[in-house]
Write a protein that holds these residues in place. Structure first.
Motif, short mmCIF file in Angstrom:
data_model
loop_
_atom_site.label_atom_id
_atom_site.label_comp_id
_atom_site.label_asym_id
_atom_site.label_seq_id
_atom_site.Cartn_x
_atom_site.Cartn_y
_atom_site.Cartn_z
N LEU A 32 45.42 -13.42 -3.45
CA LEU A 32 44.43 -12.45 -2.95
C LEU A 32 43.22 -13.16 -2.37
O LEU A 32 42.72 -12.79 -1.30
N LEU A 33 42.74 -14.18 -3.06
CA LEU A 33 41.59 -14.93 -2.55
C LEU A 33 41.92 -15.61 -1.23
O LEU A 33 41.09 -15.63 -0.31
N ILE A 34 43.13 -16.14 -1.12
CA ILE A 34 43.55 -16.77 0.14
C ILE A 34 43.59 -15.73 1.25
O ILE A 34 43.14 -15.99 2.38
N LEU A 35 44.11 -14.54 0.95
CA LEU A 35 44.14 -13.47 1.96
C LEU A 35 42.73 -13.05 2.40
O LEU A 35 42.54 -12.63 3.54
N LEU A 36 41.77 -13.16 1.49
CA LEU A 36 40.40 -12.75 1.80
C LEU A 36 39.58 -13.84 2.49
O LEU A 36 38.44 -13.59 2.87
N ASP A 85 31.24 -15.78 -1.93
CA ASP A 85 30.39 -16.68 -1.14
C ASP A 85 31.20 -17.91 -0.73
O ASP A 85 32.39 -18.02 -1.03
N ASP A 86 30.53 -18.83 -0.03
CA ASP A 86 31.21 -20.03 0.46
C ASP A 86 31.68 -20.95 -0.67
O ASP A 86 32.62 -21.72 -0.48
N HIS A 87 31.07 -20.86 -1.84
CA HIS A 87 31.52 -21.68 -2.97
C HIS A 87 32.96 -21.31 -3.35
O HIS A 87 33.76 -22.18 -3.70
N VAL A 88 33.27 -20.03 -3.31
CA VAL A 88 34.62 -19.57 -3.67
C VAL A 88 35.62 -20.10 -2.66
O VAL A 88 36.68 -20.61 -3.02
N LEU A 89 35.28 -20.02 -1.38
CA LEU A 89 36.15 -20.53 -0.33
C LEU A 89 36.38 -22.03 -0.54
O LEU A 89 37.52 -22.51 -0.46
N ALA A 90 35.32 -22.77 -0.83
CA ALA A 90 35.46 -24.22 -1.05
C ALA A 90 36.32 -24.52 -2.28
O ALA A 90 37.14 -25.44 -2.26
N LEU A 91 36.14 -23.74 -3.32
CA LEU A 91 36.91 -23.93 -4.55
C LEU A 91 38.40 -23.69 -4.30
O LEU A 91 39.24 -24.50 -4.69
N VAL A 92 38.72 -22.60 -3.63
CA VAL A 92 40.11 -22.27 -3.33
C VAL A 92 40.70 -23.30 -2.38
O VAL A 92 41.82 -23.80 -2.61
N ALA A 93 39.97 -23.65 -1.33
CA ALA A 93 40.47 -24.64 -0.37
C ALA A 93 40.72 -25.97 -1.04
O ALA A 93 41.74 -26.62 -0.80
N SER A 94 39.81 -26.39 -1.89
CA SER A 94 39.97 -27.66 -2.60
C SER A 94 41.19 -27.64 -3.51
O SER A 94 41.97 -28.61 -3.54
N ALA A 95 41.39 -26.56 -4.22
CA ALA A 95 42.55 -26.45 -5.12
C ALA A 95 43.85 -26.49 -4.33
O ALA A 95 44.81 -27.18 -4.71
N VAL A 96 43.91 -25.75 -3.22
CA VAL A 96 45.12 -25.71 -2.41
C VAL A 96 45.38 -27.08 -1.76
O VAL A 96 46.51 -27.57 -1.76
N GLU A 97 44.33 -27.70 -1.25
CA GLU A 97 44.50 -29.03 -0.65
C GLU A 97 45.00 -30.03 -1.69
O GLU A 97 45.88 -30.84 -1.41
N HIS A 98 44.45 -29.98 -2.88
CA HIS A 98 44.88 -30.88 -3.94
C HIS A 98 46.34 -30.63 -4.30
O HIS A 98 47.11 -31.57 -4.51
N ALA A 99 46.74 -29.37 -4.36
CA ALA A 99 48.13 -29.02 -4.68
C ALA A 99 49.10 -29.51 -3.60
O ALA A 99 50.25 -29.82 -3.89
N CYS A 100 48.63 -29.60 -2.37
CA CYS A 100 49.48 -30.03 -1.25
C CYS A 100 49.59 -31.54 -1.11
O CYS A 100 50.43 -32.03 -0.35
N GLU A 101 48.75 -32.28 -1.82
CA GLU A 101 48.80 -33.74 -1.75
C GLU A 101 50.08 -34.27 -2.39
O GLU A 101 50.60 -33.70 -3.33
N ASN A 102 50.56 -35.38 -1.86
CA ASN A 102 51.68 -36.08 -2.49
C ASN A 102 51.14 -36.90 -3.64
O ASN A 102 50.22 -37.69 -3.46
N HIS A 103 51.67 -36.70 -4.82
CA HIS A 103 51.19 -37.43 -6.01
C HIS A 103 52.25 -38.39 -6.47
O HIS A 103 53.37 -38.14 -6.57
#
Length: 103
Positions: A32-36, A85-103
């Protein structure tokens, strides 16, 4: 972005941050947050996008609102939801980017 780990935080502030992570822990609420991201949407629009019942999406939005991750405003008979606010967008983006990284 820098974070001062030495900053004095109250117990309430730590509890509130933990509550945000708890709300983010559900994949459907995160979707939902990603959709928003970058837009407003009604419960109806969000339910259709997720193929879910209105009541199910409404409960998820209530949790996200209580955690201060989404805001809402009335427009006529509809209530439109948006990222708080923009903090939520940054938090979600950071989590998704981290999940997409090759570990």
């Amino acid at each position: 972005m820098s974070f001062d780990v030495q900053r004095s935080l109250t117990g309430r502030q730590v509890d509130e941050a933990a509550g945000m992570f708890s709300a983010l822990a559900d994949p459907q609420r995160l979707r939902l947050l990603i959709l928003l991201a970058g837009r407003e949407a009604s419960v109806t629009e969000l339910a259709e996008a997720q193929g879910e019942k209105l009541s199910t999406v409404s409960v998820r939005l209530k949790v996200l609102h209580a955690a201060r991750l989404v805001g809402r405003r009335r427009e006529g008979k509809s209530i439109l939801y948006h990222l708080a606010d923009d903090h939520v967008l940054a938090l979600v983006a950071s989590a998704v980017e981290h999940a997409c990284e090759n570990h």
